[in-house]
Design a protein around this motif. Structure first.
Motif, PDB file in Angstrom:
ATOM      1  N   LEU A 111      45.888  38.384  40.959  1.00  0.00           N
ATOM      2  CA  LEU A 111      44.988  39.393  41.113  1.00  0.00           C
ATOM      3  C   LEU A 111      43.869  39.092  42.220  1.00  0.00           C
ATOM      4  O   LEU A 111      43.611  40.165  42.833  1.00  0.00           O
ATOM      5  N   ASP A 112      43.430  38.060  42.006  1.00  0.00           N
ATOM      6  CA  ASP A 112      42.178  37.630  43.115  1.00  0.00           C
ATOM      7  C   ASP A 112      42.862  37.836  44.620  1.00  0.00           C
ATOM      8  O   ASP A 112      42.330  38.637  45.555  1.00  0.00           O
ATOM      9  N   ASP A 172      45.393  39.762  45.559  1.00  0.00           N
ATOM     10  CA  ASP A 172      45.939  41.119  45.835  1.00  0.00           C
ATOM     11  C   ASP A 172      44.413  41.884  46.004  1.00  0.00           C
ATOM     12  O   ASP A 172      44.242  43.069  46.865  1.00  0.00           O
ATOM     13  N   LEU A 173      43.288  41.642  45.406  1.00  0.00           N
ATOM     14  CA  LEU A 173      42.055  42.367  45.262  1.00  0.00           C
ATOM     15  C   LEU A 173      41.174  41.708  46.752  1.00  0.00           C
ATOM     16  O   LEU A 173      40.178  42.569  46.909  1.00  0.00           O
ATOM     17  N   HIS A 212      37.802  44.461  45.459  1.00  0.00           N
ATOM     18  CA  HIS A 212      37.985  45.799  44.550  1.00  0.00           C
ATOM     19  C   HIS A 212      39.260  46.257  44.948  1.00  0.00           C
ATOM     20  O   HIS A 212      39.812  46.138  46.018  1.00  0.00           O
ATOM     21  N   ASP A 213      39.663  47.363  44.443  1.00  0.00           N
ATOM     22  CA  ASP A 213      40.659  48.138  44.639  1.00  0.00           C
ATOM     23  C   ASP A 213      40.323  49.459  45.224  1.00  0.00           C
ATOM     24  O   ASP A 213      39.885  50.172  44.261  1.00  0.00           O
ATOM     25  N   THR A 229      45.350  48.951  39.208  1.00  0.00           N
ATOM     26  CA  THR A 229      45.121  47.673  40.028  1.00  0.00           C
ATOM     27  C   THR A 229      46.360  46.550  39.536  1.00  0.00           C
ATOM     28  O   THR A 229      46.628  45.925  40.473  1.00  0.00           O
TER      29      THR A 229
END
Length: 289
Positions: free
Chosen positions: A21-22, A24-25, A34-35, A107
């Motif tokens: 996730l980090d 992608d963000l 952030h998204d 997200t």
């Protein structure tokens, strides 16, 4: 079906989810963390409900990991798994149902889908190879041809599909191949060095019948019969006569694996299971809750 208690040996699920996730963000990058789309378009208190489904027949793998992605961003997300790991789901079948904060779900969506598509693709192809072997005592193995960082997950998916894991890495067995033999000065010398180093599992690759006796005499505990025809494999199995396990490898396809399995080898290894399995066609559709 619950995701509680799901875990893999030597795999930190929470860290994997966080790092994915980090990435992608863009955490740690200028302007990242952030998204942009969800934050600018979706109200902070909006809620979504959604269903993950398969657009083709698949063998399911990775749903508990997908659930972890969504819960990482919204711990209150309600998730119901609709298929077990390893289940065969027809086209149009539902896999997972969820509801939660809309921003969080959007997200996490891509990471969760990517993972389930990839692992289900591996499990589906593996199941096809297992079935193509026919009625045989032969066991299908995967290889080390995995994507960096995803080995534990990809080898999990092959198990879900019905294969067994070969070496997990360079540490759990010696595999003496042609380049090792060339540097060591011969099959016998390469195996001798491995034995003197205290290695217990010594897999030796041979591609000619005349290499078999020297390899066995030197102490190989497993023979990898590389790129041999079915006729040559039968001869090799007869020569080995059950002294060590035999493994056929190299150029194995869905069309040839049954004939190879029928030669009497104990194992067949297929790199394509993890190296080039196509992603399963799986989607996720959201509606306002």
């Amino acid at each position: 079906m619950s995701t509680e208690g799901w875990q893999l040996d030597n795999f930190d699920l929470d860290r994997f989810v966080r790092q994915t996730l980090d990435e992608d963000l863009g955490v740690g990058l200028p302007g990242g963390g952030h998204d942009v789309t969800s934050e600018s378009v979706i109200p902070p208190d909006a809620r979504f409900a959604g269903t993950m489904d398969s657009r083709e027949a698949v063998v399911v793998a990775g749903l508990p990991i997908a659930a972890a992605f969504f819960r990482a961003l919204d711990p209150t997300t309600e998730i119901e798994l609709l298929a077990d790991e390893g289940a065969e789901v027809a086209a149009g079948g539902d896999l997972l149902r969820l509801s939660g904060n809309a921003r969080a779900l959007l997200t996490a969506e891509r990471s969760a889908l990517n993972l389930v598509q990839h692992l289900s693709g591996i499990a589906t192809l593996t199941r096809r190879y297992v079935r193509a072997m026919g009625e045989s005592r032969c066991i299908l193995l995967d290889t080390r041809k995995t994507l960096p960082g995803l080995r534990v997950l990809e080898k999990y998916a092959t198990r879900v599909g019905g294969a067994q894991n070969h070496r997990m890495g360079l540490w759990d067995a010696a595999m003496i191949k042609d380049n090792h033999v060339a540097v060591a000065g011969g099959v016998t010398e390469a195996i001798r060095r491995a034995r003197e180093a205290g290695v217990e599992r010594i897999i030796c690759e041979v591609d000619r019948l005349e290499q078999i006796e020297p390899a066995l005499g030197a102490g190989a505990t497993h023979l990898l019969l590389d790129n041999m025809s079915p006729a040559a494999l039968r001869q090799a199995v007869a020569l080995v006569a059950g002294r060590v396990p035999t493994e056929a490898s190299g150029g194995v396809t869905l069309e040839t694996i049954a004939a190879i399995a029928a030669t009497g080898v104990d194992f067949i290894s297929v790199g394509r299971l993890t190296q080039s399995a196509p992603a399963a066609d799986i989607g996720l559709d959201f509606i306002l809750a």
